[in-house]
Scaffold this active site. Sequence first.
Site, mmCIF file in Angstrom:
data_model
loop_
_atom_site.group_PDB
_atom_site.id
_atom_site.type_symbol
_atom_site.label_atom_id
_atom_site.label_comp_id
_atom_site.label_asym_id
_atom_site.label_seq_id
_atom_site.Cartn_x
_atom_site.Cartn_y
_atom_site.Cartn_z
ATOM 1 N N CYS A 128 12.339 -42.784 85.156
ATOM 2 C CA CYS A 128 11.416 -42.199 86.145
ATOM 3 C C CYS A 128 10.067 -41.928 85.499
ATOM 4 C CB CYS A 128 11.993 -40.920 86.742
ATOM 5 S SG CYS A 128 11.742 -39.442 85.750
ATOM 6 N N LEU A 279 -0.509 -8.427 71.372
ATOM 7 C CA LEU A 279 -1.054 -9.372 70.401
ATOM 8 C C LEU A 279 -0.450 -10.729 70.736
ATOM 9 C CD1 LEU A 279 -1.731 -6.753 68.765
ATOM 10 C CD2 LEU A 279 -1.173 -8.059 66.719
ATOM 11 N N VAL A 281 0.027 -14.580 69.740
ATOM 12 C CA VAL A 281 -0.153 -15.654 68.752
ATOM 13 C C VAL A 281 0.328 -16.969 69.399
ATOM 14 C CG1 VAL A 281 0.350 -16.466 66.422
ATOM 15 C CG2 VAL A 281 0.113 -14.020 66.867
ATOM 16 N N GLU A 823 17.328 -36.051 98.522
ATOM 17 C CA GLU A 823 17.760 -36.811 99.696
ATOM 18 C C GLU A 823 17.539 -35.983 100.955
ATOM 19 O OE1 GLU A 823 21.619 -38.575 99.283
ATOM 20 O OE2 GLU A 823 21.809 -38.948 101.432
ATOM 21 N N ARG A 901 34.099 -38.386 100.530
ATOM 22 C CA ARG A 901 34.098 -39.260 99.345
ATOM 23 C C ARG A 901 35.048 -38.709 98.281
ATOM 24 N NH1 ARG A 901 31.395 -43.651 97.046
ATOM 25 N NH2 ARG A 901 30.224 -44.011 98.958
ATOM 26 N N PHE A 935 28.390 -37.974 94.495
ATOM 27 C CA PHE A 935 28.555 -37.547 95.882
ATOM 28 C C PHE A 935 29.998 -37.163 96.226
ATOM 29 C CE2 PHE A 935 27.959 -38.253 100.546
ATOM 30 C CZ PHE A 935 26.713 -37.678 100.705
ATOM 31 N N THR A 1031 29.502 -43.818 103.389
ATOM 32 C CA THR A 1031 30.708 -43.637 104.212
ATOM 33 C C THR A 1031 30.337 -43.428 105.686
ATOM 34 O OG1 THR A 1031 30.724 -41.361 103.446
ATOM 35 C CG2 THR A 1031 32.281 -42.853 102.403
ATOM 36 N N GLU A 1282 25.746 -44.713 90.558
ATOM 37 C CA GLU A 1282 26.646 -43.564 90.458
ATOM 38 C C GLU A 1282 27.925 -43.817 89.653
ATOM 39 O OE1 GLU A 1282 26.316 -41.237 94.568
ATOM 40 O OE2 GLU A 1282 26.499 -43.389 94.824
HETATM 41 C C1 LIG Z 1 11.464 -22.485 74.906
HETATM 42 C C2 LIG Z 1 11.666 -21.317 74.013
HETATM 43 C C3 LIG Z 1 12.688 -21.346 73.085
HETATM 44 C C4 LIG Z 1 12.915 -20.264 72.262
HETATM 45 N N1 LIG Z 1 13.943 -20.337 71.383
HETATM 46 C C5 LIG Z 1 14.213 -19.285 70.590
HETATM 47 C C6 LIG Z 1 15.291 -19.342 69.673
HETATM 48 O O1 LIG Z 1 15.982 -20.363 69.556
HETATM 49 N N2 LIG Z 1 15.565 -18.254 68.942
HETATM 50 C C7 LIG Z 1 14.811 -17.122 69.041
HETATM 51 O O2 LIG Z 1 15.083 -16.172 68.325
HETATM 52 N N3 LIG Z 1 13.768 -17.037 69.871
HETATM 53 C C8 LIG Z 1 13.458 -18.089 70.653
HETATM 54 N N4 LIG Z 1 12.408 -18.034 71.529
HETATM 55 C C9 LIG Z 1 11.589 -16.796 71.565
HETATM 56 C C10 LIG Z 1 10.187 -16.918 70.912
HETATM 57 O O3 LIG Z 1 9.848 -18.166 70.557
HETATM 58 C C11 LIG Z 1 10.041 -16.113 69.707
HETATM 59 O O4 LIG Z 1 10.324 -14.791 69.970
HETATM 60 C C12 LIG Z 1 8.671 -16.263 69.042
HETATM 61 O O5 LIG Z 1 8.832 -16.098 67.676
HETATM 62 C C13 LIG Z 1 7.587 -15.348 69.572
HETATM 63 O O6 LIG Z 1 6.383 -15.591 68.876
HETATM 64 P P1 LIG Z 1 4.983 -15.743 69.583
HETATM 65 O O7 LIG Z 1 3.961 -15.840 68.521
HETATM 66 O O8 LIG Z 1 4.982 -16.842 70.514
HETATM 67 O O9 LIG Z 1 4.898 -14.388 70.360
HETATM 68 P P2 LIG Z 1 3.871 -13.920 71.447
HETATM 69 O O10 LIG Z 1 4.349 -14.306 72.801
HETATM 70 O O11 LIG Z 1 2.511 -14.341 71.091
HETATM 71 O O12 LIG Z 1 4.042 -12.352 71.266
HETATM 72 C C14 LIG Z 1 5.296 -11.754 71.472
HETATM 73 C C15 LIG Z 1 5.246 -10.237 71.327
HETATM 74 O O13 LIG Z 1 5.076 -9.871 69.970
HETATM 75 C C16 LIG Z 1 4.007 -8.956 69.826
HETATM 76 N N5 LIG Z 1 3.367 -9.251 68.554
HETATM 77 C C17 LIG Z 1 3.103 -10.476 68.050
HETATM 78 N N6 LIG Z 1 2.575 -10.374 66.836
HETATM 79 C C18 LIG Z 1 2.488 -9.057 66.579
HETATM 80 C C19 LIG Z 1 2.011 -8.303 65.473
HETATM 81 N N7 LIG Z 1 1.547 -8.882 64.375
HETATM 82 N N8 LIG Z 1 2.070 -6.953 65.545
HETATM 83 C C20 LIG Z 1 2.547 -6.338 66.656
HETATM 84 N N9 LIG Z 1 2.997 -6.994 67.713
HETATM 85 C C21 LIG Z 1 2.978 -8.345 67.671
HETATM 86 C C22 LIG Z 1 3.126 -9.228 71.005
HETATM 87 O O14 LIG Z 1 2.361 -8.103 71.335
HETATM 88 C C23 LIG Z 1 4.107 -9.588 72.077
HETATM 89 O O15 LIG Z 1 4.599 -8.442 72.703
HETATM 90 C C24 LIG Z 1 12.118 -19.098 72.362
HETATM 91 C C25 LIG Z 1 11.085 -19.083 73.285
HETATM 92 C C26 LIG Z 1 10.844 -20.159 74.102
HETATM 93 C C27 LIG Z 1 9.731 -20.109 75.089
HETATM 94 S S1 FES Z 2 12.737 -40.996 82.355
HETATM 95 FE FE1 FES Z 2 13.071 -39.141 81.328
HETATM 96 S S2 FES Z 2 13.258 -37.724 82.923
HETATM 97 FE FE2 FES Z 2 13.151 -39.583 83.949
#
Ligand SMILES: Cc1cc2nc3c(=O)[nH]c(=O)nc-3n(C[C@H](O)[C@H](O)[C@H](O)COP(=O)(O)OP(=O)(O)OC[C@H]3O[C@@H](n4cnc5c(N)ncnc54)[C@H](O)[C@@H]3O)c2cc1C
Ligand code: FES
Length: 1350
Positions: A128, A279, A281, A823, A901, A935, A1031, A1282
């Site tokens: 797709c 904060l 990052v 669908e 089905r 289905f 069907t 399917e």
């Molecule tokens: C798709 C996805 C998958 C993920 N998988 C995992 C996983 O497998 N395992 C896992 O543990 N987590 C996972 N996470 C969670 C996330 O990635 C982590 O918690 C990440 O490390 C957050 O970091 P950030 O810089 O993006 O935080 P941000 O979103 O930028 O900040 C998060 C929080 O931390 C605070 N903060 C940041 N830095 C500071 C600082 N220096 N001092 C004080 N406060 C601070 C901020 O104020 C905010 O409240 C996942 C998230 C997503 C979206």
């Molecule tokens: S080709 Fe990857 S989602 Fe359809």
Amino acid sequence: METSRNRTMADSQNRTGSDELIFFVNGRKIVEKNPDPETTLLTYLRRKLGLTGTKLGCAEGGCGACTVMLSRYQAEPQQLLHYAVNACLAPLCSLHLVAVTTVEGIGSVARKLHPVQERIARSHGSQCGFCTPGIVMSMYALLRNNPTPNMADVEEAFQGNLCRCTGYRPILEGYKTFTVKGGCCGGKGQNGCCMTNGNGAFQGSKDKPEEATSLFNPADFEPYDPTQEVIFPPELMNLSKGQRSSRSLCFHGDRTTWLQPESLDELLLLKWKHPDARLVVGNTEVGIEVKFKNMVYPVVLAPGFIAELNAVTHTEDGVVFGAACTLSHMGAVLKEAVQSLPPHQTQVFQAILEQLRWFAGQQIRNVAAIGGNIMTASPISDLNPVFMVAGCKLTLRDKDGSREVQMDDGFFTGYRKTTVRPQEILLSILIPYSKKCQFVSAFKQSPRREDDISIVTAAMSAIFSPGTDIVKDLRLSYGGMAPVTALAKKTANRLLGRQWGEELLQEACSSLAEEMSLDPSAPGGMVTYRQTLTLSLFYKFYLTVLQKLRLQGLSVQEVSSECLSATEIYHPETPSSVQVYQAVPEGQNQDDMVGCPIMHLSALKQATGEAVYCDDVPLYENELYLALITSTKAHARILSVDVSAAERCPGVVCCLFASDVPGSNVTGVRQDETVFADGQVTCVGHIIGAVVADSQLHAQRAAKAVRIQYEELKPIVTIQEAIAAQSFYEPIRAIQNGDMEAGFKQADHILEGEIHMGGQEHFYLETNVTLAVPREEDGEMELFISSQSPSDSQSFVAKALGVPANRVLVRVKRMGGGFGGKESRTTVLSTVVAVAANRLKRPVRCMLDRDEDMLITGGRHPFYGKYKVGFLQSGKVVALDVSFYSNSGNSMDLSQAIMERALFHMENSYRIPNVRGQGFMCRTNLPSNTAFRGFGGPQGMMVAENWITDVAHSLGRSPEEVRRLNLYLEGESTPYNQILHGLTLDRCWDECLSRSEYEQRRAAADLFNRQNRWTKQGLAIVPTKFGISFTATFLNQAGALVHIYRDGSVLLTHGGTEMGQGLHTKMVQVASRVLGIPCSKVFISETSTNTVANTSPTAASASTDLNGAAVQNACETLLKRLEPFKTKNPKGSWEDWVNAAYFDRVDLSANGFYKTPDLGYDFDTNSGRAFNYYSYGVACSEVEIDCLTGAHKNLRTTIVMDVGHSLNPAIDIGQVEGGFMQGLGLFTLEELHYSPQGVLLTRGPGSYKIPAFGDIPTQLTVSLLRDSPNEKAIFASKAVGEPPLFLAASVFYAIKDAVRAARAESQMMGPFRLDSPASAERIRNACCDQFTKLCPPAEPGTFTPWSVRV
Ligand SMILES: Cc1cc2nc3c(=O)[nH]c(=O)nc-3n(C[C@H](O)[C@H](O)[C@H](O)COP(=O)(O)OP(=O)(O)OC[C@H]3O[C@@H](n4cnc5c(N)ncnc54)[C@H](O)[C@@H]3O)c2cc1C
Ligand code: FES
Ligand code: FES
């Protein structure tokens, strides 16, 4: 003079205006004067810059469809950084002095393709295509950093990308050509290209002329030359070197102000002034909170460029990381340390690296900060347990100074709370070196291995008195067992001073079972499993330490060889694959591409982002956006709706409800639904109204501001509740054949059993979209819809608008996946959008967010099957009585046809002389469940495979033997009296047995199982027989319209839609063969209701058969008209004949039509043909389970599929593999969780896991049966969409086989129940042992579970 350097942040806050945001996109400089801090890079690219190649799949970092590459100049050390990120989470304001590269920036069909674009397309890795730009960009970013990667690098790069169509194999195969080992010679090998299997593409070998084994020829690929990559913009380099990146910046938005301080002092001052400021990052946490949890942060501080927060310092005690260091950076530093330091010092580092390996995907790790992970204080953080057991120290700072705190159980004070004061920031973390007698391990158990959040995560550290096995210090930390990351302190204290041995283990387990207990209603559910995991993981640690102590020369107990595998750390093996198909016959016309593995005709455009999907249609000038108002209750009367707050929201144009529908508010396949709820809601997600506003953001905010009061009524959520309440839709279908009484009398044994099969979310990468454009005159409306059923959309919209169907034009260019989900359920959105556009006389658009799509549009029906089976001592089944119950939801939709089905497939591939099947459709308060690939067929067959397995287990025979014994023979009749002709089951079975080397593999697995206590292997071979036809007989028709233009080019239109399955490609192949012209002369633009009318949905696997025959019919008509001109001028060209015909006033347009003959089954008389023919297949799968955690590995799968004479083996193998992987998700992984109140709890890729790259079998063989023409369909082909899906049941039954071996260790024999999916939880719970005994489940009925099985 004021300079940017000395201007303080206090100034910038007081400024009302924003600074300029300068960044580059694909080499072009962008200066944005008023960036809104809440705008993401993705929205900006798509809406502001019109760069729609980057796709929106989830908005939560979980699918990778939005992947782009960011490049940044780093001053210290001087280097250019290139890294893949999720544009959906990247705040626009974070991009100051960053270069963004999108899929459009690296190549295009018109200009020049980049090799990463070309190779994914030519290797058939794009169906797709909705995931393709993201995958292309992940690969591109990898190559920019590492032009000669190995396969492990490639696999790692894709941890954050999902594809729902391809099954991943072809993507890896195509990109293998970039790797050091898999690299191609570029056609310079001795016998041509090194990568073709000897004899070039598409042709058989000398030994086996009928077999071909290569689907693409790498020699055709453009070579990859890393020196030709686009350069970092020189102007940006100058700006970056001019230190402008570290200047203070301030951006004001509607609700949020973004402040980027230039120094630590400034940051601390700001935090002091704004203690509630976040904060940001990586924004991977905050971004989710804002998007999905309705959080508003008035002030956001962006400390990403502050040197102290990015510093890495090696000290005597360990390594100190600045809190803003990304996880990728931390990983790289720790890896280096592990390589350079003595192993005893790096135990903690290794444990962190182990956690990082399975922490999110690359895109997240590249931006997410260590500080963000700690400060989020998530109870399922994967790093915090390690930090806690390692004794990490945190440095906190505020403007008045700093303090150091130990990261122990005092640090986390409650759910997502820490001891850090509001005015403080986390400056850095010290990760200490480990000590000589210290051992550290970390564990993560999640539903899916790659990119998933933990169910339970743990870290453990033991320190021993030197030279002894006496425990001096022990720390056990668990995530997922409490609202905070918890230390099992009581247990650890009890074990201090003890010897590391069996007694300690016993005590640890009973103590942990007590200390780590959970309330049976605990959020997250899986209570028994989580508790068992705490013990199982400790046991793994126990064995690992025992082994290490022994290696140190201590006389501790030896780890027996059969327990060793419990200590192994999982490392994925690079997958390999084989594809076999029928070679094109010698002498086939060069222009005739039927039977050739030609590429999907849109694949190149999909890989460059040029392919246009519904939401990529440029914005109309006066376009509005619609957001839905949906019910939060499963069953309730609506008492009042208050829109006053919504109407006050900025940008709102109007709110719409049932009274605004000009035509009929009654809709649905069975006319039992509403466009907008009318007084009552019958499911969570029921559409009550809509808000239309000037932008998506405004519409969605306003929709959330609508207040609704309900009077709640008791909902029916589960099948069991529906049975208790006798809440069924009519009719209750049944098929009966033979003499049931006599059959059961004849049986030597009778067995009863049951199985529950969970539902499945379609998870097409492109969610439902509608753009409705009203025309000026006569009530006309043009709709662009992502729909498999344009004609149904047309008639439903016409009815809602109160106009004849001829005023509504529905156009479908392509879909980003459908799988049945588009669908009938698409119309719930398209009618609402059309009503809004009609009312406002302006174009209105809505693309559902992923969470809305999952909530509203339903999925595969969960099924519960109950059976009684009678069989002889030989294993021959002689009688079967089976009842099916489907959870149909709050409307009938397609549930009846789906149940029918299921009944038509209740015997799968087995001849049962006396049989009765009944089907009950449960009316519940869930969103209406609907069509989904297969289905109902897979549900029917799954129950069959369950009873046949029970029969084998009860007789102590191998299920394979019992299956083979009962397999249909040529000429036998089904329970619905259809005689099977042209049966190829036995051929598929035999080829599958031999290709999979079944006997050897079985012997090897048995040996493995005897030698291993805690890992078990299992095998299963499973057949499928899938009936082809709708069907509902009337749907078995199709039309086509073919125009030949004077230049000889052909415009082809047919009734089918393209959703990635390659239908248009096959139709072009058909037209090309019939007309005798190259495919390049034939073009398909779109599917539309004004070219071919009254089309059947593109469904039931029958679209190639039906539309292909209609295309053939139209082309033959035209050919006949051209015949005289060909005869007259035999040496002339196609163009000559067309031209001559035109001048002779011959009509060069023709309609084609086809209806499948001789169909018409009647349930009342159990007579008439239900199906035109059957597609057959057999698969053998082999798995290995970890009995302690329930995790499993897909080791091998061999599929033999009869698709007749394949029209296009690349597309057909793509369908087989894609269908198989979707089935693998269905049977082993994907779980929808509903609360007892009927609220869907799993609403995105974060909580709902479809298979990822790492889930494909390590060895995958797909063989299309050769020499198997099918006289019932176009050019002897067979349907393929399917039928292969069910073959993934072989993985389920291989797991069951492995579980059986595990249970045998506890002397548990005979049939046992394993529901689908065979999730890690179910596998672990079924492998009963001493650990599960310590964690008995709570008595059902004594508590309210977090989620219920629906
Ligand atoms: C798709 C996805 C998958 C993920 N998988 C995992 C996983 O497998 N395992 C896992 O543990 N987590 C996972 N996470 C969670 C996330 O990635 C982590 O918690 C990440 O490390 C957050 O970091 P950030 O810089 O993006 O935080 P941000 O979103 O930028 O900040 C998060 C929080 O931390 C605070 N903060 C940041 N830095 C500071 C600082 N220096 N001092 C004080 N406060 C601070 C901020 O104020 C905010 O409240 C996942 C998230 C997503 C979206
Ligand atoms: S080709 Fe990857 S989602 Fe359809
Ligand atoms: S849309 Fe960004 S990861 Fe899914």
